[in-house]
Design an enzyme around this catalytic site. Sequence first.
Site, PDB file in Angstrom:
ATOM      1  N   LYS A 137       0.847  -1.203   0.000  1.00 50.74           N
ATOM      2  CA  LYS A 137       0.000   0.000   0.000  1.00 50.74           C
ATOM      3  C   LYS A 137       0.874   1.242   0.000  1.00 50.74           C
ATOM      4  O   LYS A 137       0.635   2.190  -0.740  1.00 50.74           O
ATOM      5  CB  LYS A 137      -0.932  -0.014   1.229  1.00 50.74           C
ATOM      6  N   GLN A 155      -4.366  -1.528   9.990  1.00 53.29           N
ATOM      7  CA  GLN A 155      -4.267  -2.831   9.340  1.00 53.29           C
ATOM      8  C   GLN A 155      -4.838  -3.919  10.256  1.00 53.29           C
ATOM      9  O   GLN A 155      -4.427  -4.050  11.407  1.00 53.29           O
ATOM     10  CB  GLN A 155      -2.803  -3.137   8.981  1.00 53.29           C
ATOM     11  N   ASP A 157     -10.730   3.227   4.653  1.00 53.48           N
ATOM     12  CA  ASP A 157     -11.143   1.839   4.434  1.00 53.48           C
ATOM     13  C   ASP A 157     -12.665   1.731   4.413  1.00 53.48           C
ATOM     14  O   ASP A 157     -13.222   0.702   4.028  1.00 53.48           O
ATOM     15  CB  ASP A 157     -10.608   0.937   5.558  1.00 53.48           C
TER      16      ASP A 157
END
Length: 295
Positions: free
Chosen positions: A54, A98, A121
């Site tokens: 990412k 994460q 997200d």
Amino acid sequence: MSAMILDGKAVALQIQAEIAAEVTQFRQATGVVPCLVAVLVGDNPASEVYVRNKQKTCEKVGMTSRLERLPSSARPEELLQLIGRLNADVSVHGILVQLPLPTGWDTNQVLDAVSPAKDVDAFGPENVGLICQGRPRFLPCTPHGVLQLLARYNIEVSGKHAVVVGRSDIVGKPLAMLLMQRTGPVGDKVANATVTVCHSQTKNLAEVTQQADILIVAIGRANAIKKEHVKAGAVVIDVGINRIDTGIVGDVDFESVSSVASAITPVPGGVGPLTIAMLLKNTLTAAMQQNGVSR
Ligand code: NDP
């Protein structure tokens, strides 16, 4: 029949180039560099790889990225304090925690703490609610990647029967939500599906999946879906990423299913690269929104 390969890597590169052009324009207009901060707790090797990918891709499109690490011995309060600092930092536009968090941590409490304006997200309750109502601030990355793939291969979904196998908050549930909406975020052709959702308690899975015009699988079971699960000519999207002795495979047995499907995503090189591209798109959107710039 030999299925057409839906090349997620190529589509992701195309989307990255589009984002890079938008980032250049945004930076020239505002002097602001979009910034994504990834937060990693502990030392899960798969998470390390995801975060590194990412960050690398962020830099490729002209954004900055930063990694904030906490050891697995950290207390949840330390993570909440870190998130609080990132929420307040105007140079940070997107925050990504994460997952998975260490065993025993309350994931919802952590996701709830991320400012909805920086929740790139789209996992927090406010953003999930907006998605359900069809007025998203950010689109969930993996489901959005699937929609982009279908749209860019001109695969019409409207009026078709889409079967989603898996009902996680990250993939299956939001994807089903987006596919059934009247006006889809990537156009009406990739919306208006008749959607069935299957999960581990579904009886006679193959009977249901065989009815799918579009079959999307996100269960985390290596090669579980075989040709017996698939109607001839169906489009099959494999979201799964499973590490086995021979490497990385999806949830769909590629060889078996590509003999009956009309189109199929490979693993790797299917949905994975698109997930990252859509995260970058959300980060740019967040930076634009926080600086009063509209698309
Ligand atoms: P979860 O483990 O959170 O959810 C799995 C879902 O699959 C659950 O709803 C579960 O049912 C269902 N399920 C499990 N086994 C079966 C079965 N045998 N038959 C039918 N349904 C079943 O997984 P995620 O959604 O987070 O991830 C799914 C896969 O996608 C994983 O391989 C993951 O690595 C991958 N992934 C890939 C991404 C990408 O970018 N390509 C991004 C995110 C995930 P129940 O609810 O009843 O337990």
